[in-house]
Design an enzyme around this catalytic site. Structure first.
Site, PDB file in Angstrom:
ATOM      1  N   GLU A   1      -9.719   5.820   3.269  1.00  0.00           N
ATOM      2  CA  GLU A   1     -10.534   4.739   3.817  1.00  0.00           C
ATOM      3  C   GLU A   1      -9.605   3.562   4.052  1.00  0.00           C
ATOM      4  OE1 GLU A   1     -10.067   5.073   0.569  1.00  0.00           O
ATOM      5  OE2 GLU A   1      -9.352   3.034   0.242  1.00  0.00           O
TER       6      GLU A   1
ATOM      7  N   LYS B   1       0.810  -1.224   0.000  1.00  0.00           N
ATOM      8  CA  LYS B   1       0.000   0.000   0.000  1.00  0.00           C
ATOM      9  C   LYS B   1       0.847   1.280   0.000  1.00  0.00           C
ATOM     10  CE  LYS B   1      -4.316  -1.659   0.302  1.00  0.00           C
ATOM     11  NZ  LYS B   1      -4.293  -2.874   1.032  1.00  0.00           N
TER      12      LYS B   1
ATOM     13  N   SER C   1       1.558  -9.816  -1.057  1.00  0.00           N
ATOM     14  CA  SER C   1       1.213  -8.398  -0.914  1.00  0.00           C
ATOM     15  C   SER C   1       1.524  -7.811   0.460  1.00  0.00           C
ATOM     16  CB  SER C   1      -0.261  -8.188  -1.248  1.00  0.00           C
ATOM     17  OG  SER C   1      -1.063  -9.068  -0.488  1.00  0.00           O
TER      18      SER C   1
HETATM   19  C1  LIG Z   1      -5.216  -3.983   1.003  1.00  0.00           C
HETATM   20  C2  LIG Z   1      -4.550  -5.246   0.813  1.00  0.00           C
HETATM   21  C3  LIG Z   1      -4.896  -6.116  -0.232  1.00  0.00           C
HETATM   22  C4  LIG Z   1      -6.053  -5.879  -1.136  1.00  0.00           C
HETATM   23  O1  LIG Z   1      -6.008  -4.704  -1.869  1.00  0.00           O
HETATM   24  P1  LIG Z   1      -5.638  -4.681  -3.441  1.00  0.00           P
HETATM   25  O2  LIG Z   1      -5.925  -3.301  -3.827  1.00  0.00           O
HETATM   26  O3  LIG Z   1      -6.493  -5.675  -4.114  1.00  0.00           O
HETATM   27  O4  LIG Z   1      -4.205  -5.016  -3.535  1.00  0.00           O
HETATM   28  C5  LIG Z   1      -4.157  -7.254  -0.399  1.00  0.00           C
HETATM   29  N1  LIG Z   1      -3.141  -7.555   0.416  1.00  0.00           N
HETATM   30  C6  LIG Z   1      -2.789  -6.772   1.457  1.00  0.00           C
HETATM   31  C7  LIG Z   1      -1.662  -7.173   2.337  1.00  0.00           C
HETATM   32  C8  LIG Z   1      -3.478  -5.586   1.694  1.00  0.00           C
HETATM   33  O5  LIG Z   1      -3.126  -4.803   2.713  1.00  0.00           O
END
Ligand SMILES: *Cc1c(COP(=O)(O)O)cnc(C)c1O
Length: 614
Positions: free
Chosen positions: A328, A306, A592
């Site tokens: 948000e 993020k 992610s």
């Molecule tokens: C917010 C988040 C997501 C989902 O958001 P995307 O916009 O689809 O990437 C996925 N993995 C993590 C660790 C997150 O914090």
């Protein structure tokens, strides 16, 4: 290494098509019905294409559904005004030596296109004198006023540094598709065609124009601003028109700005810790008889991808002179990333978060508060991400001077494009890391979880046009796709509008949002970004649904075999590996985020499982 490339590879291209010099009713009707954006009518007595209008023709043109442009050359203000009103023109195009004052005066009544004749000695700074123009039109300098059929050297446009979008004109014909596709000026808005499609002056070869449009649409997947196929756009209340427009202009400006890019790159390297490693997982590779890499976005400062985006957007906010930031958050990762960068840059930060998410992601709520952000609970609906987004948008409408940092590739244009742009650093790095490790430019398969789709957009970005790279979007199936407790939008969703953009949405027949469910707060969203809706619908990407239980198991497995605790969201991507044919393939899973925020959820399930064994 250039971390951020212009957005060409996403094909988010502005391609307005205007056909100029029309007078035959049958031709006009046919073109207006074939998806042309603008039709141009020439009101210049010296032109061979001057429109001969009478009462019947006036009524006919007034009723056309497309944008109607009147072309004038050094006419009196009153004549232009009267003609414009008579024909209900949407635009007036000024092709002579009209003054900036004339443009400004007319801009009170019409959108104004100011045309310039380009030649090798043309000084593009002249354009700066016309800030009230909505569009510029760059034409070839010729003996006649327009319609000369010759091209100027399009490379000259590199010298145009202004920020008013422009149409390219002058001798564009059916052999120019490739060159048009390669135009990458950030303010290139579309093309204007005329004499190269004529049978005789003012008579057009309609079948040829249609074929030409088809060719353009084939190479440019998007014909309307901010759309991916049928998805995207900006469906916003009037009060947000100005802030969104302002944002779009500012974003266009920084996209190719070297100073901005260098600030962004610097922070990603020294503050976030990029590039993140591309880690070869021996254990997963053995298990699946494949070569599997994990792109370690979990190692970013604040623990997820993020922050790539919040750094980009908040740098932009600073450029725009904004001091109040709102955001948000679902899992809290975007809230934490926003609060972090606001602390870094000394800006006020307010984060909206559903009360259910505040409970299940408590550590992140505490982090945001410690960073000095105000956390505002969202109590409506399912009290999760969708509701937090509603609250943020509501606040934005009431406080349009604040900068709203959206955390995924959702929301009105330009947000999906902008967030993908900032996240594209992920695949930019993957490219050279993969080459270093495997001597291959491309993996065979990329797997990423999709909430809104930002980590997936970043991981896919530089491979979107490499058809040999298979892209997998992994969605949360909750208790099962058809259990009524799911967030598998691409399976369950239908076309609708959510949070300012047209996409796939989980909704009832009446258009009421169906409350989503996922064990992972970051995937608990009833929509999906317009880019992903388009990728899935068009077959470019495949979507896979993973249940809560499958994700928990994959997360616990990775923890034990690699010593990496993944975020529950990322655990969905890992679980999908069991559902894809991987044998002998090179695979990248976008990890992610890290799982610290999910410890309680993991441990509850772990204890349950161990109690069952006893
Ligand atoms: C917010 C988040 C997501 C989902 O958001 P995307 O916009 O689809 O990437 C996925 N993995 C993590 C660790 C997150 O914090």
């Amino acid at each position: 290494m250039d971390l951020i490339k212009p957005l060409q590879s996403l094909k988010v291209r502005i391609m307005l098509i205007k056909v100029c010099g029309l007078s035959e009713e049958s031709e006009i009707t046919e073109l207006a019905n074939s998806g042309i954006d603008m039709l141009g009518f020439i009101f210049h007595k010296a032109s061979r294409r001057n429109l001969n209008y009478d009462e019947a023709k006036g009524a006919f043109i007034r009723n056309l559904a497309c944008e109607k442009v009147g072309v004038f050359v050094n006419e009196e203000f009153d004549y232009i005004l009267q003609t414009g009103f008579y024909f209900s023109l949407t635009h007036v195009q000024l092709h002579g030596n009209e003054s900036p004052g004339m443009v400004q005066a007319l801009s009170r009544y019409f959108k104004v296109i100011k045309a310039f004749s380009i030649h090798s000695k043309f000084d593009f700074r002249v354009c700066d004198l016309y800030p009230s123009a909505d569009l510029l039109l760059f034409d070839t300098k010729g003996d006649l006023a327009g319609g000369n059929g010759t091209q100027f050297d399009w490379k000259l446009l590199d010298s145009y540094q202004g920020d008013i979008p422009f149409l390219l004109s002058g001798g564009i014909g059916k052999n120019d598709v490739k060159a048009i596709k390669e135009m990458n000026h950030p303010f290139f808005e579309g093309i204007d065609v005329n004499s190269k499609f004529e049978i005789e002056p003012s008579r057009k070869n309609i079948p040829e124009i249609k074929t030409f449009m088809e060719e353009l649409n084939k190479s440019i997947s998007k014909t309307r601003k901010g759309y991916y196929g049928e998805f995207g756009g900006a469906y916003i209340p009037e009060l947000l028109y100005n802030p969104v427009q302002e944002l779009e202009t500012a974003f266009e400006r920084i996209k190719t700005n070297e100073e901005f890019k260098s600030k962004f790159k610097h922070l990603l390297r020294d503050y976030v810790g990029r590039p993140t490693p591309l880690y070869f997982s021996n254990k997963l590779s053995e298990k699946h008889d494949a070569t599997i890499f994990l792109k370690r976005e979990d190692l970013n400062h604040t623990g997820a991808h993020k922050i790539n985006n919040t750094i980009g957007q908040i740098l932009l906010a600073k450029e725009m002179g904004k001091t109040n930031i709102i955001a948000e958050t679902g899992a809290g990762q975007h809230g934490v990333a926003t609060a972090t960068v606001c602390a870094l840059m000394g800006l006020d930060c307010t984060v909206f978060m559903g009360t259910v998410d505040m409970e299940r992601q408590k550590p992140n709520v505490q982090r945001m508060k410690m960073l000095g952000a105000k956390v505002v609970p969202a109590e409506s609906g399912s009290k999760t991400l969708k509701d937090a987004t509603n609250e943020a948008i509501r606040y934005w409408i009431n406080n349009p001077s604040t900068f709203y940092v959206i955390g995924s590739v959702v929301g009105p244009h330009p947000y999906p494009e902008m967030v993908a742009h900032f996240q594209s650093v992920i695949s930019e790095e993957m490219r050279f890391q993969l080459q270093e490790k495997t001597q291959k430019m491309n993996p065979d398969i990329i797997v990423a979880c999709v909430g809104g789709g930002s980590n997936a957009a970043g991981a896919f970005y530089h491979y979107l046009e490499e058809d040999a790279v298979a892209l997998y979007c992994v969605e949360a199936a909750g208790l099962g796709i058809d259990s009524g407790k799911s967030a598998a939008t691409s399976h369950l969703g239908t076309v609708g509008i959510i949070h300012g953009s047209k996409s796939l949405v989980m909704q009832t027949d009446n258009g009421q949002i169906i409350e989503p469910h996922s064990i992972s707060a970051g995937l608990d969203y009833p929509g999906i970004g317009p880019l992903h809706a388009h990728l899935i619908k068009s077959g470019r990407a495949k979507s896979i649904a993973v249940t809560d239980a499958e994700a928990i198991k994959a997360g616990l497995d990775l923890t034990r075999i690699e010593g990496i605790i993944p975020a529950l969201e990322s655990a969905h991507a890992l679980a999908a590996l069991d559902k894809i044919e991987l044998k002998n393939k090179t695979v990248v899973v976008n990890l992610s985020g890290r799982g610290d925020k999910d410890l309680e959820t993991y441990l509850t399930k772990l204890n349950l499982a161990e109690n069952e064994i006893e």
